[in-house]
Design a protein around this motif. Structure first.
Motif, short mmCIF file in Angstrom:
data_model
loop_
_atom_site.label_atom_id
_atom_site.label_comp_id
_atom_site.label_asym_id
_atom_site.label_seq_id
_atom_site.Cartn_x
_atom_site.Cartn_y
_atom_site.Cartn_z
N LEU A 1 13.15 -11.81 -0.55
CA LEU A 1 12.31 -10.62 -0.64
C LEU A 1 11.38 -10.72 -1.84
CD1 LEU A 1 11.70 -7.64 0.29
CD2 LEU A 1 13.44 -6.94 -1.37
N VAL A 2 10.11 -10.38 -1.63
CA VAL A 2 9.15 -10.27 -2.72
C VAL A 2 8.46 -8.92 -2.60
CG1 VAL A 2 7.23 -11.35 -1.47
CG2 VAL A 2 7.27 -11.44 -3.95
N GLU A 3 8.23 -8.27 -3.74
CA GLU A 3 7.50 -7.00 -3.73
C GLU A 3 6.29 -7.15 -4.64
OE1 GLU A 3 10.28 -3.99 -4.85
OE2 GLU A 3 11.22 -3.92 -2.88
N ALA A 4 5.17 -6.57 -4.19
CA ALA A 4 3.92 -6.74 -4.92
C ALA A 4 3.11 -5.45 -4.89
CB ALA A 4 3.10 -7.89 -4.33
N GLU A 5 2.16 -5.36 -5.83
CA GLU A 5 1.22 -4.25 -5.88
C GLU A 5 -0.19 -4.80 -5.76
OE1 GLU A 5 1.92 -2.20 -9.52
OE2 GLU A 5 3.70 -1.14 -8.78
N GLY A 6 -1.08 -3.98 -5.23
CA GLY A 6 -2.47 -4.39 -5.07
C GLY A 6 -3.03 -3.84 -3.77
N ALA A 7 -4.27 -4.17 -3.49
CA ALA A 7 -4.96 -3.66 -2.30
C ALA A 7 -5.04 -4.74 -1.24
CB ALA A 7 -6.36 -3.19 -2.67
N ASN A 8 -4.80 -4.33 0.02
CA ASN A 8 -4.95 -5.23 1.18
C ASN A 8 -4.14 -6.52 1.00
OD1 ASN A 8 -6.88 -3.41 2.34
ND2 ASN A 8 -8.43 -4.26 0.97
N ASN B 1 -6.28 -2.07 -7.77
CA ASN B 1 -5.31 -2.70 -8.65
C ASN B 1 -5.29 -4.20 -8.44
OD1 ASN B 1 -4.37 -0.30 -9.82
ND2 ASN B 1 -2.96 0.06 -8.11
N ALA B 2 -5.14 -4.95 -9.52
CA ALA B 2 -5.02 -6.40 -9.41
C ALA B 2 -3.75 -6.76 -8.65
CB ALA B 2 -4.98 -7.03 -10.80
N THR B 3 -3.81 -7.85 -7.89
CA THR B 3 -2.63 -8.32 -7.16
C THR B 3 -1.56 -8.76 -8.15
OG1 THR B 3 -4.07 -9.08 -5.37
CG2 THR B 3 -1.81 -9.92 -5.40
N GLU B 4 -0.38 -8.18 -8.03
CA GLU B 4 0.69 -8.46 -8.99
C GLU B 4 2.04 -8.40 -8.30
OE1 GLU B 4 2.46 -6.68 -13.22
OE2 GLU B 4 0.91 -5.60 -12.12
N ILE B 5 2.88 -9.39 -8.56
CA ILE B 5 4.24 -9.38 -8.02
C ILE B 5 5.14 -8.59 -8.96
CG2 ILE B 5 6.27 -10.83 -7.52
CD1 ILE B 5 4.38 -12.96 -6.50
N THR B 6 5.83 -7.61 -8.40
CA THR B 6 6.72 -6.77 -9.20
C THR B 6 8.19 -7.13 -9.04
OG1 THR B 6 6.74 -5.11 -7.41
CG2 THR B 6 5.10 -4.84 -9.15
N THR B 7 8.55 -7.74 -7.92
CA THR B 7 9.92 -8.20 -7.69
C THR B 7 9.88 -9.62 -7.16
OG1 THR B 7 10.70 -5.96 -7.18
CG2 THR B 7 12.09 -7.79 -6.47
N GLN B 8 10.50 -10.54 -7.90
CA GLN B 8 10.49 -11.95 -7.52
C GLN B 8 11.64 -12.24 -6.55
OE1 GLN B 8 8.21 -14.08 -8.32
NE2 GLN B 8 7.19 -13.19 -10.11
N TYR C 1 11.73 -22.28 -1.97
CA TYR C 1 10.88 -21.33 -1.28
C TYR C 1 10.05 -20.54 -2.29
CZ TYR C 1 13.69 -22.18 2.92
OH TYR C 1 14.31 -22.77 4.00
N ASP C 2 8.82 -20.20 -1.88
CA ASP C 2 8.01 -19.28 -2.66
C ASP C 2 7.10 -18.52 -1.72
OD1 ASP C 2 5.72 -20.85 -2.11
OD2 ASP C 2 5.92 -21.97 -3.97
N CYS C 3 6.42 -17.50 -2.25
CA CYS C 3 5.54 -16.67 -1.43
C CYS C 3 4.18 -16.57 -2.11
CB CYS C 3 6.12 -15.27 -1.24
SG CYS C 3 5.19 -14.24 -0.06
N ASN C 4 3.13 -16.85 -1.34
CA ASN C 4 1.76 -16.73 -1.81
C ASN C 4 1.24 -15.35 -1.39
OD1 ASN C 4 -0.76 -17.28 -2.81
ND2 ASN C 4 -1.42 -18.48 -1.05
N VAL C 5 0.95 -14.50 -2.38
CA VAL C 5 0.50 -13.14 -2.12
C VAL C 5 -0.98 -13.05 -2.46
CG1 VAL C 5 0.85 -10.70 -2.60
CG2 VAL C 5 2.79 -12.28 -2.74
N GLY D 1 -7.33 -10.67 -6.04
CA GLY D 1 -6.70 -11.87 -6.57
C GLY D 1 -5.56 -12.40 -5.73
N GLU D 2 -5.01 -13.48 -6.21
CA GLU D 2 -3.95 -14.23 -5.53
C GLU D 2 -2.90 -14.61 -6.55
OE1 GLU D 2 -3.47 -18.54 -3.17
OE2 GLU D 2 -5.44 -17.76 -3.75
N VAL D 3 -1.63 -14.55 -6.16
CA VAL D 3 -0.55 -14.92 -7.07
C VAL D 3 0.58 -15.54 -6.25
CG1 VAL D 3 0.53 -12.64 -6.98
CG2 VAL D 3 0.95 -14.11 -8.95
N ILE D 4 1.24 -16.54 -6.83
CA ILE D 4 2.37 -17.20 -6.17
C ILE D 4 3.65 -16.80 -6.88
CG2 ILE D 4 3.43 -19.43 -5.58
CD1 ILE D 4 0.64 -20.61 -5.43
#
Length: 232
Positions: free
Chosen positions: A81-88, A58-65, A127-131, A136-139
């Motif tokens: 809190l940040v929640e995301a989907e994706g691998a590794n 799955n592509a890296t994706e933030i589901t909860t900002q 504040y932000d989170c780099n996932v 992929g990568e998403v901020i």
């Protein structure tokens, strides 16, 4: 070919099915684990290649900002809190675009939950989170932390100001005419506003100044009070 090694045809997600290179575009998650092999044929007969397994991530994706924490009283414990989907997946929290590390009152800087214990004025900021992940990568969206002094402390100093953060204008209420001097400095220490005469209610406009953190120093007949205000 699929898991039962059925022949596949040109079209859809497949192309170049009769060449040495099979192309698959826009692989779907239900294709994860498919096994493929190639059958090579000539006048003398045919032979099968070894099997190749397809892994679909799955592509890296933030589901909860993360959610802004506004007007937090000094000494309060907070978290983002940040929640995301994706691998590794890996996480890295930042403050004002600077990487955070665990230590002091900061913990969880490389997890999906950043904790700040007993906040101080120095913790105010953006504040932000780099996932990052295998695909992929998403901020995350920005989350603002603004700090206020407790209501009792403000009352003791006989002054009020609001809002914080502000889009430009800051409103001051000079209770009992106790303010003697007010100055506002940018983060370099340069004074951008200074006042020594006040009405009971004053407005200072920062609209023409850049977004960022400013230091407000207020001298009353009792003490000097310093705090931060965020213009955004």
């Amino acid at each position: 070919m699929g898991s039962d090694y059925n022949d596949i045809s040109e079209g859809g997600v497949y192309s170049n099915v009769t060449t040495v290179t099979l192309n698959i575009t826009t692989a779907s998650s239900d294709m994860d684990g498919y096994l493929f092999r190639c059958v090579a044929t000539n006048a003398s007969g045919s032979t099968n290649s070894g099997s190749a397994s397809l892994t679909v991530l799955n592509a890296t994706e933030i589901t909860t900002q993360p959610v802004s924490q506004l007007d937090i009283i000094v000494g309060t414990d907070i978290f983002f809190l940040v929640e995301a989907e994706g691998a590794n997946l890996n996480y890295q929290w930042r403050k004002d675009e600077e990487i955070l590390i665990d230590g002091g009152n900061i913990s969880g800087s490389t997890t999906n939950e950043l904790s700040i214990s007993s906040v101080t004025y120095d913790d105010a900021g953006t504040y932000d989170c780099n996932v990052t992940g295998s695909c992929g990568e998403v901020i995350s969206d920005d989350a603002i932390l603004s700090i206020i002094t407790g209501t009792n402390e403000i009352s003791e100093q006989e002054l009020l100001f609001y809002p914080n953060p502000t889009k430009g204008k800051i409103y001051f209420r000079n209770l009992n005419n106790s303010i003697q001097k007010l100055s506002i400095c940018d983060i370099t220490g340069k004074t951008i506003v200074e006042k020594t005469e006040f009405q009971q209610n004053e407005t200072i406009d920062l609209s023409n100044f850049e977004n960022g953190i400013y230091i407000i120093s207020i001298q009353t007949d009792k003490e000097i009070y310093r705090t931060k205000v965020l213009k955004r």
